[in-house]
Design an enzyme around this catalytic site. Structure first.
Site, PDB file in Angstrom:
ATOM      1  N   ASP A  58      63.578  35.017  50.701  1.00  0.00           N
ATOM      2  CA  ASP A  58      62.290  34.778  50.053  1.00  0.00           C
ATOM      3  C   ASP A  58      61.608  33.584  50.733  1.00  0.00           C
ATOM      4  OD1 ASP A  58      63.675  32.500  49.078  1.00  0.00           O
ATOM      5  OD2 ASP A  58      64.265  33.590  47.269  1.00  0.00           O
ATOM      6  N   ASP A  60      59.602  30.011  50.133  1.00  0.00           N
ATOM      7  CA  ASP A  60      59.261  28.951  49.189  1.00  0.00           C
ATOM      8  C   ASP A  60      58.215  28.049  49.808  1.00  0.00           C
ATOM      9  OD1 ASP A  60      61.361  29.611  47.197  1.00  0.00           O
ATOM     10  OD2 ASP A  60      62.705  29.062  48.834  1.00  0.00           O
ATOM     11  N   ASP A 140      68.679  19.556  48.203  1.00  0.00           N
ATOM     12  CA  ASP A 140      70.139  19.500  48.217  1.00  0.00           C
ATOM     13  C   ASP A 140      70.725  19.214  49.612  1.00  0.00           C
ATOM     14  OD1 ASP A 140      69.389  22.055  49.018  1.00  0.00           O
ATOM     15  OD2 ASP A 140      70.576  23.117  47.518  1.00  0.00           O
TER      16      ASP A 140
END
Ligand code: ATP
Ligand code: MG
Length: 439
Positions: A58, A60, A140
């Site tokens: 996907d 982002d 992260d």
């Protein structure tokens, strides 16, 4: 205050990522935000995967527009989430996720109500807006914090993501233990990305793993379910399971599952093959596989005063309930699991009535696949699996005949063989025994 990191700018000539590799919908989203005067970049998995020559799952987008501003800008958009608010921008069935730049958690904030920590350091809410640089450090892994500007085809790297990407290394931004305390789910993300990208985990992650695995108990079971579904759908569930099975993660997530269960190992391999062929996978099937031994053991140890089907339903409820405390199992999937288990004795019985019932069952296909998997991994159900496999090569009429033939057609020798087999069946396999009266 954490010092603001300086950024490295890389041109397309150096990183080799060109705007025509980016999905048109993602380009449109970025351009529309820019035209409205906001900053906007592609970020996260899509940049990482494109740089690795893989196709992103996907796209982002990160921006300095607030979620409300994004929603006002795009007609087909929706605010999603509370703990972590984002906007889904829709292009038909395709969704672009747009998140607002956020600040890390080490800084003070005037928007304290939008930031919430538990005593353990766990982040409960994360909606404090920040700058691009701040957004980079709250992500992260370093390789997940690369920003791509599709207008001038430039990459901004604030955290050494490019160098970790070339070294094929998964490393947290900042202090590993702190980042895992803020959100233990990051450990599961590490396991998934390691399997998917074939990267090495930073040794600090391995050191923190046992402690962090225990902390997964702090995570809402519904979020863990989402994360575990990502395991199954990743196409790399075999490698993920291998890592779970050899670390305290298995006991933390699936305490009743034997680490070496050949059924689980075979199912994960099948699942990965299905994903590779673009076939759908259902978490229901894998949950049926994972919890099968526990179900069988409970059935074996069960209350003999109950009838077969009551005892089976009780064993299924108990096995599912135990896992449900850790990982939410939505009803449609627990029903799927029950159906698959319930079909097993019917499929094994090789009697006309149970065969007809099994064939008419809406979950027949999953039940049959499960039986074949059991046969392939050493359970004594090969005969039934082979019969059902050959049945499916027949047309409507042929099937009816074959089922009818089960009646009188069972030759005495086979009957004897089956009787002998039932007697010698070992503990733990009782749930699959032909003597069940479910059919
Ligand atoms: P993929 O979409 O291939 O699973 P991804 O890296 O894009 O991988 P997403 O879940 O789509 O993962 O998240 C997008 C980005 O948001 C990540 O790359 C990362 O920068 C950031 N992110 C997601 N989850 C977390 C988290 N728990 N903590 C910090 N940052 C996160
Ligand atoms: Mg993503």
């Amino acid at each position: 205050m954490t010092p603001t990191p300086s950024s490295t700018r890389l041109s397309a000539r150096r990183h080799g990522l060109f705007r025509d590799q980016v999905h048109q919908d993602a380009l449109d989203t970025v351009e529309q935000l820019r035209d409205a005067g906001y900053e906007a970049y592609l970020v996260g998995g899509c940049v990482r995967d494109l740089l690795l020559g893989q196709s992103p799952k996907d796209f982002d987008v990160a921006t300095n527009a607030t979620p409300e501003e994004v929603r006002d800008l795009f007609r087909r958009s929706r605010l999603i989430g509370r703990r972590f608010q984002i906007v889904h921008v829709r292009y038909g069935r395709h969704i672009i996720e747009v998140s607002t730049f956020r600040r890390g958690h080490s800084e003070d904030s005037e928007q304290e109500d939008e930031r919430l920590h538990a005593d353990s350091g766990l982040i409960l809410r994360d909606n404090v807006w920040g700058s691009l640089e701040e957004d980079a450090t709250r992500r992260d892994f370093t390789v997940n914090a690369l920003y791509y500007d599709p207008v001038d085809e430039e990459i901004r790297d604030f955290v050494g993501g490019i160098s970790d990407l070339s070294a094929r290394r998964l490393k947290f931004i900042g202090d590993t233990r702190l980042r895992l305390r803020e959100d233990p789910v990051r450990l599961l993300r590490a396991v998934r990305f390691r399997a998917k990208l074939g990267f090495e985990l930073d040794p600090e992650i391995m050191e923190a793993l046992p402690d962090c695995a225990r902390r997964l108990r702090e995570i809402p079971p519904a979020r863990l379910f989402d994360e575990v579904c990502k395991f199954f759908e990743s196409g790399f569930s075999s490698a993920i399971w291998q890592m779970l099975a050899t670390t305290p993660l298995r006991a933390a997530l699936f305490p009743s599952v034997p680490p070496e269960d050949p059924l689980v190992i075979a199912a994960m391999a099948n699942t990965d093959a299905r994903v590779a062929e673009d076939k759908p996978v259902t978490p229901g099937f894998l949950l049926a596989v994972l919890l099968w031994r526990d179900y069988a053991a409970r059935l074996e140890a069960g209350d003999t005063r109950r009838s077969g089907s009551e005892a089976a339903a009780a064993a299924a409820s108990a096995a599912l309930a135990m896992e449900h405390e850790i990982i939410t199992i939505p009803r449609r999937f627990s029903q799927f699991v029950r159906d698959v288990w319930h079909l097993q004795p019917r499929l094994e019985a090789l009697r006309p009535k149970s065969a007809r019932l099994a064939l008419e069952h809406p979950r027949f296909r999953a039940g049959y696949d499960f039986l074949v998997l059991r046969a392939a991994t050493g359970e004594p159900v090969e005969e039934a699996a082979a019969w059902w496999t050959s049945l499916q090569t027949l047309g409507q009429e042929g099937r009816a005949e074959a089922i009818e033939a089960l009646n009188a057609g069972v030759d005495p020798a086979r009957k004897k063989r089956r009787k002998r087999k039932r007697k010698t069946r070992g503990a733990g396999y009782a749930a699959t025994g032909g003597e069940s009266d479910h059919g």
